[in-house]
Design an enzyme around this catalytic site. Structure first.
Site, PDB file in Angstrom:
ATOM      1  N   HIS A   1     -15.198 -13.935 -49.244  1.00  0.00           N
ATOM      2  CA  HIS A   1     -15.792 -15.216 -48.872  1.00  0.00           C
ATOM      3  C   HIS A   1     -17.309 -15.200 -48.940  1.00  0.00           C
ATOM      4  CE1 HIS A   1     -12.202 -14.850 -45.950  1.00  0.00           C
ATOM      5  NE2 HIS A   1     -11.785 -15.472 -47.027  1.00  0.00           N
TER       6      HIS A   1
ATOM      7  N   ASP B   1      -6.845 -17.013 -49.507  1.00  0.00           N
ATOM      8  CA  ASP B   1      -7.512 -15.857 -50.111  1.00  0.00           C
ATOM      9  C   ASP B   1      -6.817 -15.374 -51.382  1.00  0.00           C
ATOM     10  OD1 ASP B   1      -9.454 -15.941 -48.175  1.00  0.00           O
ATOM     11  OD2 ASP B   1      -8.726 -14.198 -47.074  1.00  0.00           O
TER      12      ASP B   1
ATOM     13  N   LYS C   1     -24.552 -11.899 -42.712  1.00  0.00           N
ATOM     14  CA  LYS C   1     -23.546 -11.393 -41.776  1.00  0.00           C
ATOM     15  C   LYS C   1     -23.939  -9.984 -41.354  1.00  0.00           C
ATOM     16  CE  LYS C   1     -19.647 -13.869 -43.822  1.00  0.00           C
ATOM     17  NZ  LYS C   1     -18.406 -13.749 -44.584  1.00  0.00           N
TER      18      LYS C   1
ATOM     19  N   TYR D   1     -18.312 -10.160 -36.233  1.00  0.00           N
ATOM     20  CA  TYR D   1     -19.311 -10.633 -37.202  1.00  0.00           C
ATOM     21  C   TYR D   1     -20.385 -11.402 -36.441  1.00  0.00           C
ATOM     22  CZ  TYR D   1     -15.251 -11.076 -40.480  1.00  0.00           C
ATOM     23  OH  TYR D   1     -14.128 -10.915 -41.245  1.00  0.00           O
TER      24      TYR D   1
END
Length: 183
Positions: free
Chosen positions: A62, A168, A72, A132
């Site tokens: 992603h 995904d 991130k 995250y």
């Protein structure tokens, strides 16, 4: 914290500097000043927690595009994961190259991921938990993705993929995308 830049410019593996005493240890896992000193964006817009029931679970690949491109900081707090990033910056000398690292609750490493890097990981243990810190809010209209098994990238995932979301598994192959005029 110990910042080690990967082969992909701007992406860092971050190790903790543990201060031990009779109680255990203390370590700083984030400091805006230290991040800025390394040229990294210290903004945290959200913190996310991901739990994976079964080893082999794969999440990714992603990323978000401007104006919602996100950084991130990823850390595995329980179990182990194999974390992979792909440089999606058309102007970068490492455009479309990838890097992978094992993050575990034992090594306590984190991976700093710059804007415009696709990100995904595979759980190497049952019950893997991942935190995250994200530098931009999740914005569905700007979300993009790549297929984890795209032959162009030939990512060597350490285990067979046992679980993956429908979304995904259906991201387009790179050759079907328009990425900075490539392919």
């Amino acid at each position: 914290m110990i910042f080690t830049e990967t082969d992909l410019k701007g992406a860092f593996v971050i190790d903790l500097e543990l201060k031990h005493d009779h109680r255990g240890f203390f370590a700083r896992s984030f400091c805006a000043q230290d991040f800025e000193a390394h040229g990294l964006k210290p903004t945290v817009a959200q913190c996310n927690l991901s739990f994976n029931h079964k080893k082999g679970t794969l999440r990714g690949m992603h990323y978000q595009i401007a104006p919602a491109a996100e950084t991130k900081l990823v850390r595995c707090t329980k179990g182990a994961i194999y974390d992979v990033i792909i440089d999606m910056r058309p102007e970068s000398p490492t455009f479309l190259q990838h890097f992978g690292v094992e993050l575990t609750d034992d090594n306590r490493r984190a991976l700093y991921i710059p804007e415009m890097f696709a990100h995904g990981y595979q759980a190497l243990t049952d019950g893997a938990e991942v935190v995250y810190q994200v530098g931009e809010f999740y914005t569905p209209g700007y979300e993009r993705g790549l297929r984890h098994n795209d032959p162009f990238f030939n990512i060597q995932w350490p285990q067979e993929v046992t679980e993956i979301s429908e979304k995904d598994s259906n991201w387009p192959l790179l050759r079907m995308m328009s990425v900075g005029g490539t392919r």
